[in-house]
Design an enzyme around this catalytic site. Structure first.
Site, PDB file in Angstrom:
ATOM      1  N   MET A 199      11.712  -4.010  -9.835  1.00 43.34           N
ATOM      2  CA  MET A 199      13.116  -4.367  -9.691  1.00 43.34           C
ATOM      3  C   MET A 199      13.865  -3.471  -8.717  1.00 43.34           C
ATOM      4  SD  MET A 199      14.120  -7.119 -11.165  1.00 43.34           S
ATOM      5  CE  MET A 199      15.895  -6.878 -11.255  1.00 43.34           C
ATOM      6  N   HIS A 236       4.157   1.440  -8.128  1.00 38.04           N
ATOM      7  CA  HIS A 236       3.091   0.442  -8.037  1.00 38.04           C
ATOM      8  C   HIS A 236       2.154   0.523  -9.241  1.00 38.04           C
ATOM      9  CE1 HIS A 236       3.894   1.185  -3.579  1.00 38.04           C
ATOM     10  NE2 HIS A 236       4.179  -0.098  -3.727  1.00 38.04           N
ATOM     11  N   GLU A 245       3.739   5.888  -8.154  1.00 33.01           N
ATOM     12  CA  GLU A 245       3.789   5.608  -9.591  1.00 33.01           C
ATOM     13  C   GLU A 245       4.484   4.279  -9.899  1.00 33.01           C
ATOM     14  OE1 GLU A 245       2.373   7.041 -12.173  1.00 33.01           O
ATOM     15  OE2 GLU A 245       1.359   8.435 -10.837  1.00 33.01           O
ATOM     16  N   SER A 275       7.583   3.929  -0.934  1.00 32.45           N
ATOM     17  CA  SER A 275       6.615   4.411   0.052  1.00 32.45           C
ATOM     18  C   SER A 275       7.315   5.060   1.231  1.00 32.45           C
ATOM     19  CB  SER A 275       5.738   3.253   0.535  1.00 32.45           C
ATOM     20  OG  SER A 275       4.991   2.711  -0.538  1.00 32.45           O
ATOM     21  N   VAL A 304      10.973   2.729 -11.177  1.00 29.58           N
ATOM     22  CA  VAL A 304      10.406   4.021 -11.556  1.00 29.58           C
ATOM     23  C   VAL A 304      11.031   5.079 -10.650  1.00 29.58           C
ATOM     24  CG1 VAL A 304       8.305   5.408 -11.759  1.00 29.58           C
ATOM     25  CG2 VAL A 304       8.263   2.969 -12.334  1.00 29.58           C
ATOM     26  N   LEU A 339       0.360   3.679  -2.207  1.00 31.72           N
ATOM     27  CA  LEU A 339       0.727   3.503  -3.607  1.00 31.72           C
ATOM     28  C   LEU A 339       1.408   4.734  -4.188  1.00 31.72           C
ATOM     29  CD1 LEU A 339      -2.522   1.742  -4.885  1.00 31.72           C
ATOM     30  CD2 LEU A 339      -0.439   0.692  -3.958  1.00 31.72           C
ATOM     31  N   GLY A 342       0.792  -1.213   0.000  1.00 35.61           N
ATOM     32  CA  GLY A 342       0.000   0.000   0.000  1.00 35.61           C
ATOM     33  C   GLY A 342       0.831   1.272   0.000  1.00 35.61           C
TER      34      GLY A 342
END
Length: 289
Positions: A146, A35, A33, A184, A174, A31, A29
């Site tokens: 990754m 995810h 970009e 997060s 990302v 979240l 959770g």
């Protein structure tokens, strides 16, 4: 999007949808970009996209941030639905670990280095919850970022060893526009820590440039990475590792598929980052994932 919290309800829902292909995105959770990019890939490859949000207590050690780990389920639901998730599985802890649970899944050797050395028991928690989620969802594909390359290696090994019928799909890291890998836990960083954390991607970029110029000596590369990170007075290095991938064998000289990975603390926040390289004696091809 349908939100479910019970295993029985989720299984019944998915039974109605088969034989459609199921893509699964497991998350804890809060979240971002990264995810959502997994969801995008899942939509490309699957008929139905299932996301789980579960902050797994088994993968947090003593004095780690289980209670403080960022949570915002209402925000996560909005983001997941907007991205095209079909089913969001949001179980309570007692649903995943009923009283009397006694079984742990443990992957050996590749869990004993890097984050496994710094966080004893962490990958037992990861392997256990992912095995349970795979048994519950029974997806055709499962999507993992990754950024935690060791986690991807562990889960791939586990799936192969236990003959779990799911294809693991690794997806690129990302990053923010300035290079910081999305996490997060980035929300924990103070403005100054956030600024200084850019030495992580900068150090990896320096290593990439050296490899592109022909450097293959792991010690030389590690020293260069360390020198860049030490430009940040707030950085406290946990590890800088150069290993084969996915075997995670330490390398003295780059050859074949290689992982350069690091973990660094800024205050109480531990960040990880990595690059993957493909190296040969004749030429070097680099890609930042």
């Amino acid at each position: 999007m349908r939100v479910v919290s019970s295993i029985r309800e989720l299984r019944a829902m998915l039974k109605e949808m088969r034989p459609k292909t199921i893509g699964f995105v497991p998350t804890m959770g809060y979240l971002h970009e990264g995810h959502l990019s997994l969801v995008e890939k899942a939509k490309e490859m699957s008929d139905v996209v299932v996301m789980s949000i579960f902050v797994n207590p088994l993968q947090f050690g003593l004095n780690e941030d289980l209670e403080k780990y960022p949570r915002d389920i209402e925000r996560d639901c909005r983001l997941a639905e907007a991205q095209g998730v079909d089913i969001l599985f949001f179980p309570p802890v007692e649903e995943m670990y009923p009283p009397g649970s006694k079984t742990i899944v443990s992957v050996k050797e590749i869990t004993e280095c890097m984050c496994g050395a710094s966080r004893p028991g962490h990958f037992d928690g990861v392997a256990t919850v992912v095995t349970k989620l795979f048994n519950i969802v029974q997806p055709d594909y499962a999507f993992f970022g990754m950024k935690d390359a060791q986690q991807v290696a562990v889960i791939t090994q586990m799936v192969r060893d236990l003959n779990i019928p799911v294809e693991i799909v690794p997806c690129p890291i990302v990053r923010e526009a300035d290079g910081l890998a999305l996490s997060s836990r980035n929300v924990y960083l103070s403005p100054e820590e956030r600024k200084q954390a850019l030495v992580l991607s900068r150090s990896l970029k320096r290593a990439q440039e050296m490899v592109e110029c022909g450097e293959r000596d792991a010690t030389v590369l590690r020293t260069a990475i360390e020198s860049v990170i030490q430009e940040s007075p707030l950085a406290d290095i946990d590890y800088i590792e150069i290993r084969s991938y996915p075997e995670l064998v330490p390398l003295e000289e780059l050859r074949g598929d290689c992982l350069i990975a690091l973990a660094v603390r800024f205050g109480r926040t531990r960040l990880i980052d990595n690059i993957m390289l493909v190296a040969s004696q004749e030429d070097i091809a680099c890609s930042v994932r």
